[in-house]
Design an enzyme around this catalytic site. Structure first.
Site, PDB file in Angstrom:
ATOM      1  N   PHE A   8      61.660  17.659  60.425  1.00 16.45           N
ATOM      2  CA  PHE A   8      60.221  17.482  60.184  1.00 16.45           C
ATOM      3  C   PHE A   8      59.462  17.188  61.475  1.00 16.45           C
ATOM      4  O   PHE A   8      58.358  16.646  61.433  1.00 16.45           O
ATOM      5  CB  PHE A   8      59.998  16.328  59.208  1.00 16.45           C
ATOM      6  CG  PHE A   8      60.729  16.497  57.904  1.00 16.45           C
ATOM      7  CD1 PHE A   8      60.210  17.301  56.908  1.00 16.45           C
ATOM      8  CD2 PHE A   8      61.952  15.868  57.691  1.00 16.45           C
ATOM      9  CE1 PHE A   8      60.893  17.470  55.701  1.00 16.45           C
ATOM     10  CE2 PHE A   8      62.645  16.035  56.497  1.00 16.45           C
ATOM     11  CZ  PHE A   8      62.109  16.838  55.499  1.00 16.45           C
ATOM     12  N   LEU A   9      60.051  17.518  62.630  1.00 13.84           N
ATOM     13  CA  LEU A   9      59.422  17.082  63.881  1.00 13.84           C
ATOM     14  C   LEU A   9      58.070  17.741  64.129  1.00 13.84           C
ATOM     15  O   LEU A   9      57.838  18.883  63.758  1.00 13.84           O
ATOM     16  CB  LEU A   9      60.352  17.300  65.075  1.00 13.84           C
ATOM     17  CG  LEU A   9      60.771  18.705  65.487  1.00 13.84           C
ATOM     18  CD1 LEU A   9      59.697  19.399  66.290  1.00 13.84           C
ATOM     19  CD2 LEU A   9      62.045  18.615  66.315  1.00 13.84           C
ATOM     20  N   ARG A  10      57.199  16.963  64.752  1.00 12.83           N
ATOM     21  CA  ARG A  10      55.902  17.478  65.186  1.00 12.83           C
ATOM     22  C   ARG A  10      55.977  17.781  66.671  1.00 12.83           C
ATOM     23  O   ARG A  10      56.540  16.985  67.419  1.00 12.83           O
ATOM     24  CB  ARG A  10      54.794  16.414  64.994  1.00 12.83           C
ATOM     25  CG  ARG A  10      54.542  15.998  63.592  1.00 12.83           C
ATOM     26  CD  ARG A  10      53.860  14.636  63.576  1.00 12.83           C
ATOM     27  NE  ARG A  10      54.724  13.599  64.141  1.00 12.83           N
ATOM     28  CZ  ARG A  10      54.323  12.358  64.450  1.00 12.83           C
ATOM     29  NH1 ARG A  10      53.072  11.991  64.275  1.00 12.83           N
ATOM     30  NH2 ARG A  10      55.170  11.485  64.951  1.00 12.83           N
ATOM     31  N   GLU A  11      55.406  18.880  67.087  1.00  8.49           N
ATOM     32  CA  GLU A  11      55.346  19.156  68.514  1.00  8.49           C
ATOM     33  C   GLU A  11      54.529  18.046  69.167  1.00  8.49           C
ATOM     34  O   GLU A  11      53.577  17.535  68.596  1.00  8.49           O
ATOM     35  CB  GLU A  11      54.715  20.522  68.771  1.00  8.49           C
ATOM     36  CG  GLU A  11      55.587  21.635  68.229  1.00  8.49           C
ATOM     37  CD  GLU A  11      55.108  23.025  68.604  1.00  8.49           C
ATOM     38  OE1 GLU A  11      54.305  23.158  69.541  1.00  8.49           O
ATOM     39  OE2 GLU A  11      55.541  23.975  67.936  1.00  8.49           O
ATOM     40  N   LYS A  17      61.274  20.361  52.748  1.00  9.55           N
ATOM     41  CA  LYS A  17      60.583  20.808  53.954  1.00  9.55           C
ATOM     42  C   LYS A  17      59.369  21.675  53.604  1.00  9.55           C
ATOM     43  O   LYS A  17      58.262  21.457  54.104  1.00  9.55           O
ATOM     44  CB  LYS A  17      61.566  21.576  54.841  1.00  9.55           C
ATOM     45  CG  LYS A  17      60.940  22.245  56.030  1.00  9.55           C
ATOM     46  CD  LYS A  17      60.348  21.246  56.995  1.00  9.55           C
ATOM     47  CE  LYS A  17      59.506  21.953  58.015  1.00  9.55           C
ATOM     48  NZ  LYS A  17      59.897  21.769  59.358  1.00  9.55           N
ATOM     49  N   LEU A  68      43.384  14.134  57.638  1.00 12.16           N
ATOM     50  CA  LEU A  68      42.032  14.423  57.145  1.00 12.16           C
ATOM     51  C   LEU A  68      41.126  14.714  58.338  1.00 12.16           C
ATOM     52  O   LEU A  68      39.931  14.437  58.297  1.00 12.16           O
ATOM     53  CB  LEU A  68      41.477  13.248  56.332  1.00 12.16           C
ATOM     54  CG  LEU A  68      42.038  13.049  54.929  1.00 12.16           C
ATOM     55  CD1 LEU A  68      41.300  11.912  54.212  1.00 12.16           C
ATOM     56  CD2 LEU A  68      41.944  14.331  54.081  1.00 12.16           C
ATOM     57  N   GLY A 103      37.706  20.306  61.134  1.00 13.20           N
ATOM     58  CA  GLY A 103      37.384  21.083  62.332  1.00 13.20           C
ATOM     59  C   GLY A 103      37.755  22.540  62.149  1.00 13.20           C
ATOM     60  O   GLY A 103      37.484  23.117  61.087  1.00 13.20           O
ATOM     61  N   CYS A 156      54.354  26.612  62.829  1.00 14.36           N
ATOM     62  CA  CYS A 156      54.975  26.175  61.576  1.00 14.36           C
ATOM     63  C   CYS A 156      54.053  26.262  60.364  1.00 14.36           C
ATOM     64  O   CYS A 156      54.284  27.087  59.481  1.00 14.36           O
ATOM     65  CB  CYS A 156      55.499  24.763  61.716  1.00 14.36           C
ATOM     66  SG  CYS A 156      56.884  24.683  62.860  1.00 14.36           S
ATOM     67  N   ARG A 184      50.877  29.620  69.632  1.00 16.29           N
ATOM     68  CA  ARG A 184      51.155  30.467  68.468  1.00 16.29           C
ATOM     69  C   ARG A 184      50.140  30.173  67.368  1.00 16.29           C
ATOM     70  O   ARG A 184      49.912  29.020  67.016  1.00 16.29           O
ATOM     71  CB  ARG A 184      52.578  30.202  67.945  1.00 16.29           C
ATOM     72  CG  ARG A 184      53.663  30.793  68.835  1.00 16.29           C
ATOM     73  CD  ARG A 184      55.029  30.421  68.333  1.00 16.29           C
ATOM     74  NE  ARG A 184      55.272  28.978  68.448  1.00 16.29           N
ATOM     75  CZ  ARG A 184      56.310  28.355  67.921  1.00 16.29           C
ATOM     76  NH1 ARG A 184      57.202  29.031  67.231  1.00 16.29           N
ATOM     77  NH2 ARG A 184      56.461  27.055  68.066  1.00 16.29           N
TER      78      ARG A 184
END
Ligand code: UDX
Length: 434
Positions: free
Chosen positions: A145-148, A204, A250, A253, A260, A330
């Site tokens: 579940f990693l976030r960049e 996921k 939340l 924008g 992903c 991407r």
């Protein structure tokens, strides 16, 4: 252990596992990437990764190889290859997953564990389990579940660890092995959840679907707020105080992008369709549509602010990465806004603290500025599309005002202090703000 596929997920996983004291070989078909990683060079911008790679390689616990044979002898093989959107439709392309298993099969020994981390359509794990059954190895599913930008932290101290396994003695033994692999995170408090294979895969997809829905929800409210003369940022703040809702994700924008969320929600919907449950997630098509409309809306705001025509006008585009602390472009909404403005004939100058090279490789037709101030100089309008601190916190309307030709700012991330910019003589337009 081996980590097959050294892209975002795999390179970080391999380095993080080595930092925990495991003996790790990262395997990738791209020899250039193997050489870079072996030299301790992170192939992308990710805070903390270069240090982990260097330490790992120096300690001898971390090495990289292009030959799948390097996986032989490992007790556990993490599968971390990419699952891009297929060329022909919304579904995931599992070519790299199957190729990784092909490469691994001759080197699997009885009792070894294959732990899938790639994001795959539900049902894939059961199919792969059948493919490796003859080798005597066991497959489990262990989604990532990693976030960049937070990848090292998310790998070492995940919110939760999920391991899906078949209900068998081999499955239970494989789960125990992963429990040992992740002992440090478990001891530090990360919950460890054991499920069946299908549930682990679904967690996921469902997590990404939920996050995307939350972002599109607030962006849909931005559309309504705009029509009603309300302010979506105040709305989000007020909603966020309700602990059942929460403020995170939340942020209104120009919407979500990256490697992903966009492709994962499409693949999730496509798989549900295959399972005869397309209707259950039909809202994801709307989530996608709301998200893509935000890009149109940002372009429209710029065009309107410049009096209906952008042809030949100089526009400073602050940001190219799909989010701050990343050089990833991407499906970046930021870059798409720039491309569209260029398509309308604007003289676009894009800048970004980390992503210019990646952006240039994809869109050589755009103008690029090495620094924020170079981009701002003589601009007729400024568009903030990635909320880097350099734009959000450090750029004052006074400083920017001394550089530009026209004091018009479009805040595509609702990250600027509208009052301060207006007070300094700027025409400020946010997304869903008065
Ligand atoms: C995401 C998930 O967070 C992660 O758990 C999963 O493993 C992979 O996908 P990531 O792609 O790194 O991670 O990005 P994330 O930080 O979630 O942001 C995704 C996009 O949503 C970005 O373009 C970001 O700018 C946007 N976003 C995020 C918003 O527009 N508003 C928000 O409030 C939050």
């Amino acid at each position: 252990m081996s980590v097959i596929g050294c892209g975002y997920l795999g390179a970080v996983h391999a380095a993080a596992m080595a930092s925990l004291g495991h003996d790790v070989v990262g395997i990738d078909v791209d020899e250039g990437k193997v050489a870079d990683l072996t030299a301790g060079a992170a192939p992308f911008f990710e805070p903390g990764l270069a240090e982990l790679l260097e330490d790992g390689v120096r300690s001898g616990r971390l090495r990289f190889a292009a030959d799948p044979a390097a996986a032989s002898g490992s007790e556990v093989h993490f599968l971390a290859v990419g699952t891009p959107q297929s060329d022909s439709g919304p579904a995931a392309d599992l070519r790299f997953v199957d190729a990784a298993i092909d490469g691994l099969l001759p080197h699997l020994r009885p009792g070894a564990v294959v732990a899938g981390k790639s994001t795959v359509p539900v049902g894939t794990a059961a199919r792969l389990a059948r493919r490796i059954a003859e080798s005597g190895a066991t497959l489990v599913w262990n989604p990532e579940f990693l976030r960049e930008g937070w990848a090292v932290h998310d790998t070492l101290r995940p919110d939760r660890l999920v391991v899906g396994a078949e209900d068998s003695p081999q499955g239970a033994a494989a789960v125990d092995l992963l429990r040992r692999v992740y002992a440090a995170a478990i001891d530090a408090g990360s919950p460890f959840l054991v499920t069946d294979l299908a549930t682990a895969e679904l967690v996921k997809g469902a997590a990404n679907a939920f996050l995307a829905t939350k972002i599109s929800f607030i962006n849909a409210m931005a559309e309504v707020a705009e029509a009603a003369g309300a302010d979506v940022t105040l709305l989000a703040e007020a909603l966020g105080h309700d602990s059942r809702i929460g403020r995170r994700y939340l942020g209104s924008g120009i919407g979500f992008g990256g490697g992903c969320l966009p492709k994962d929600i499409r693949a999730f919907a496509a798989r549900a369709e295959e399972l005869g449950r397309g209707q259950s997630v039909s809202f994801l098509h709307e989530v996608d549509a709301i998200n893509l409309r935000r890009r149109d809306r940002a372009v429209r705001l710029v065009v309107d602010a410049l009096g209906g025509l952008v042809f030949g006008r100089r526009i400073a585009v602050l940001g190219a990465a799909f989010k701050p602390f990343s050089d990833d472009v991407r499906d970046s909404p930021a870059l798409e806004v720039a491309v569209r403005l260029r398509g309308l004939g604007a003289d676009v100058l894009v800048t970004d603290p980390a992503a210019i090279e990646n952006a240039r490789a994809r869109h050589p037709q755009l103008g690029y500025a090495a620094s924020r101030d170079d981009a701002l100089r003589d601009a007729d309008a400024v568009v903030v599309v990635t909320e880097w601190d350099e734009y959000r916190r450090e750029l004052t309307p006074q400083h920017a005002g001394g550089l530009v030709r026209g004091r018009i700012v479009i805040d595509g991330r609702n990250c600027l202090d509208a009052e301060a910019w207006r007070a300094a003589g700027w025409t400020y337009r946010g997304m869903g703000r008065r």
